[in-house]
Design an enzyme around this catalytic site. Structure first.
Site, PDB file in Angstrom:
ATOM      1  N   GLU A  71      -5.087   0.442  -0.260  1.00 26.62           N
ATOM      2  CA  GLU A  71      -3.775  -0.116  -0.620  1.00 26.62           C
ATOM      3  C   GLU A  71      -3.914  -1.490  -1.256  1.00 26.62           C
ATOM      4  OE1 GLU A  71      -1.060   1.458  -0.676  1.00 26.62           O
ATOM      5  OE2 GLU A  71      -1.314   3.150   0.711  1.00 26.62           O
ATOM      6  N   ARG A  75      -2.727  -2.050  -5.172  1.00 27.68           N
ATOM      7  CA  ARG A  75      -1.549  -2.912  -5.362  1.00 27.68           C
ATOM      8  C   ARG A  75      -1.958  -4.330  -5.747  1.00 27.68           C
ATOM      9  NH1 ARG A  75       3.147  -0.468  -1.449  1.00 27.68           N
ATOM     10  NH2 ARG A  75       2.017   1.368  -0.804  1.00 27.68           N
ATOM     11  N   ASP A 133      -4.971  12.930  -4.118  1.00 27.43           N
ATOM     12  CA  ASP A 133      -4.390  12.741  -5.458  1.00 27.43           C
ATOM     13  C   ASP A 133      -5.113  11.796  -6.429  1.00 27.43           C
ATOM     14  OD1 ASP A 133      -3.561  10.659  -3.767  1.00 27.43           O
ATOM     15  OD2 ASP A 133      -1.422  11.006  -4.004  1.00 27.43           O
ATOM     16  N   GLU A 157       6.302   9.540  -8.743  1.00 25.57           N
ATOM     17  CA  GLU A 157       5.461  10.530  -9.440  1.00 25.57           C
ATOM     18  C   GLU A 157       6.218  11.507 -10.349  1.00 25.57           C
ATOM     19  OE1 GLU A 157       5.121   9.524  -6.336  1.00 25.57           O
ATOM     20  OE2 GLU A 157       3.047   8.832  -6.142  1.00 25.57           O
ATOM     21  N   THR A 196      -3.187   3.726 -10.446  1.00 25.32           N
ATOM     22  CA  THR A 196      -2.313   4.636  -9.693  1.00 25.32           C
ATOM     23  C   THR A 196      -1.072   3.929  -9.144  1.00 25.32           C
ATOM     24  OG1 THR A 196      -2.328   6.446  -8.098  1.00 25.32           O
ATOM     25  CG2 THR A 196      -3.480   4.418  -7.440  1.00 25.32           C
TER      26      THR A 196
HETATM   27  C1  DMJ Z   1       1.631   4.470  -4.704  1.00 27.43           C
HETATM   28  O1  DMJ Z   1       1.174   3.472  -3.865  1.00 27.43           O
HETATM   29  C2  DMJ Z   1       0.531   5.060  -5.540  1.00 27.43           C
HETATM   30  O2  DMJ Z   1       1.087   5.755  -6.618  1.00 27.43           O
HETATM   31  C3  DMJ Z   1      -0.396   5.959  -4.763  1.00 27.43           C
HETATM   32  O3  DMJ Z   1      -1.367   6.565  -5.578  1.00 27.43           O
HETATM   33  C4  DMJ Z   1       0.414   7.036  -4.087  1.00 27.43           C
HETATM   34  N1  DMJ Z   1       1.501   6.505  -3.325  1.00 27.43           N
HETATM   35  C5  DMJ Z   1       2.362   5.501  -3.888  1.00 27.43           C
HETATM   36  C6  DMJ Z   1       3.572   6.018  -4.640  1.00 27.43           C
HETATM   37  O4  DMJ Z   1       4.105   7.179  -4.197  1.00 27.43           O
END
Ligand code: DMJ
Length: 455
Positions: A118, A122, A245, A361, A445
């Site tokens: 995380e 982020r 994912d 998403e 992501t």
């Molecule tokens: C985000 O923190 C990122 O996209 C991660 O890959 C998956 N979860 C959340 C959004 O749903």
């Protein structure tokens, strides 16, 4: 059973008419500009809720109107996640406020254990993107400091990282990880290597991702959890959503961003196996199911909000036909339940996890599909989704997670990815290409965008 299939068929028919029936009327520049203005206003509303009630904290709790920290100290997650969105949307005042909060509050020299994944997507992602946008060296200094403090996490017997690391002592914890938390460092660590000249970052990130790839089954699938000390799979269910994912996403994007051929090959091999063993067609659409990684036998026919990203990555990689069919399923998931649930059983059409935490998403996939096809259908889908969010999740202070999509009851959190991703992709869907050239950037992501090597 027959009755259930018939209602799913009718629902699909209704869905088809509702999205295609209006597609002759294409969006005019004025309509797009109205959508963009609405999304910008939503960004302002979310940010002003944060500033008023949670300034200096990681995130806003919109219902109780309080701030919330992930850990004992704040890492100002919301400002770091939001900065590049504000920049992209031309929101100078908000971008400056976020920047001031980052430089006055962010300090990684703390005795605090953090979750590697995380913090990487982020914070490290946000800081590196902010540096590329602004050229402000202070962003890079913070990113470099954070990157060095995350490195001890990779000191495992397999090279796949532990899930937690202490930023001060380097002490690690929790060897039971998963492909996403093992293989989602290539882009951020690759960028650190590029900007610092230190090859260690990309090296450890690649070893970790290849650690998963080399442990794929004979049918080229990976499982959901793995022990990074022994390299043994703990849960052999293969799927494309939570805990896996972004491992797939980064294999393809490491090829796009850095031209890494090993990663491209790994993506191609996995993707072929996913399309062969996981793709499931039912009357309401195409979904990805869950199977055992060794036998390919179905374990659970679950699909959800996180899985929706795969249509976008397929579109980006050029498989428009499959992406389009998956997106039809994504849209059905959204419209059939008010707003998409976290997970539903696509064979019985029943909701398994009913919350919607403002995830991006589904809209992200619309964005990629629209850019690749110019089909107005994706603008219509995106319009419906963003309007639903802005109407149903709005509170006096920002936007809130839906606790149950059936009752639309709201609950406590406004995740920082709402500003980083959901509103950014929604805006970009309606923005002219010149505002963001997809050939020149790759999104991590968390939707932080990095410039490609070519520039
Ligand atoms: C985000 O923190 C990122 O996209 C991660 O890959 C998956 N979860 C959340 C959004 O749903």
């Amino acid at each position: 059973m027959k009755h259930r299939n018939l209602s799913a068929l009718l629902a699909t028919l209704f869905l088809f008419i509702s999205i295609h029936g209006t597609s002759q009327n294409s969006f005019t520049p004025r309509q797009r500009s109205i959508q963009r203005k609405m999304i910008k206003a939503a960004c302002r509303h979310a940010w002003s809720g944060y500033i008023k009630h949670a300034k200096g904290y990681d995130a806003l709790k919109p219902i109780s109107q309080k701030g919330h920290n992930w850990y004992g100290v704040s890492f100002v997650m919301t400002p770091v996640d939001a900065f590049d969105t504000f920049h992209l949307l031309g929101m100078k005042k908000e971008a400056n406020e976020a920047k001031d909060l980052i430089f006055s509050h962010l300090n990684f020299d703390v005795n605090q254990e953090v979750q590697l994944f995380e913090v990487n997507i982020r914070l490290l992602g946000g800081l590196l993107s902010a540096f590329e946008i602004s050229k402000d060296q202070r962003f890079l200094a913070l990113a470099r400091d954070l990157g060095a403090r995350l490195l001890p996490a990779f000191n495992s017997p397999t090279g796949m990282p532990y899930r937690y690391v202490n930023l001060k002592s380097g002490k690690t914890r929790d060897p039971i990880s998963n492909p996403a938390e093992t293989g989602t460092y290539l882009l951020e660590f690759g960028k650190l290597t590029q900007h610092t000249g230190d090859s260690v970052y990309y090296r450890v990130a690649k070893k970790a991702a290849m650690g998963i790839y080399s442990r794929r089954s004979d049918i080229d699938l990976v499982g959901t959890t793995i022990d990074v000390n022994t390299g043994e799979w703990r849960n052999t269910e293969s799927q494309i959503g939570a805990r896996i994912d972004s491992y797939y996403e980064y294999l393809y994007k490491a090829w796009l961003l850095f031209g890494d051929k090993d990663c491209r090959q790994a993506w191609e091999i996995h993707n072929k196996a996913i399309l062969k063993h996981l793709l499931a067609e039912v009357p309401s659409g195409w979904y990805f199911t869950r199977v055992d990684m060794k036998s390919g036998k179905e374990t659970h026919s679950l699909y959800g909000a996180l899985d929706a990203f795969y249509a976008g990555i397929l579109a980006l990689s050029g498989d428009i036909k499959t992406a389009g069919n998956i997106q039809k399923g994504n849209y059905y998931m959204w419209t059939n339940f008010n707003i998409e649930p976290e997970e539903f059983n696509f064979r019985t059409d029943s909701v398994m996890y009913p919350n919607y935490p403002l995830r991006p998403e589904n809209i992200e996939s619309c964005f990629y599909l629209y850019r690749k096809t110019r089909d107005q259908v994706y603008l219509r889908m995106g319009e419906r989704m963003i309007n639903d969010i802005l109407e149903k999740c709005r509170t006096e202070a920002g936007y809130a997670e839906v606790k149950n999509v059936k009752t639309l009851e709201l609950t406590y959190s406004m995740e920082s990815f709402f500003l980083a991703e959901t509103l950014k992709y929604a805006y970009l869907l309606f923005a002219p290409d010149r505002e963001l050239d997809l050939g020149k950037v790759v999104f991590n992501t968390e939707a932080h965008f990095f410039r490609t090597f070519a520039q």
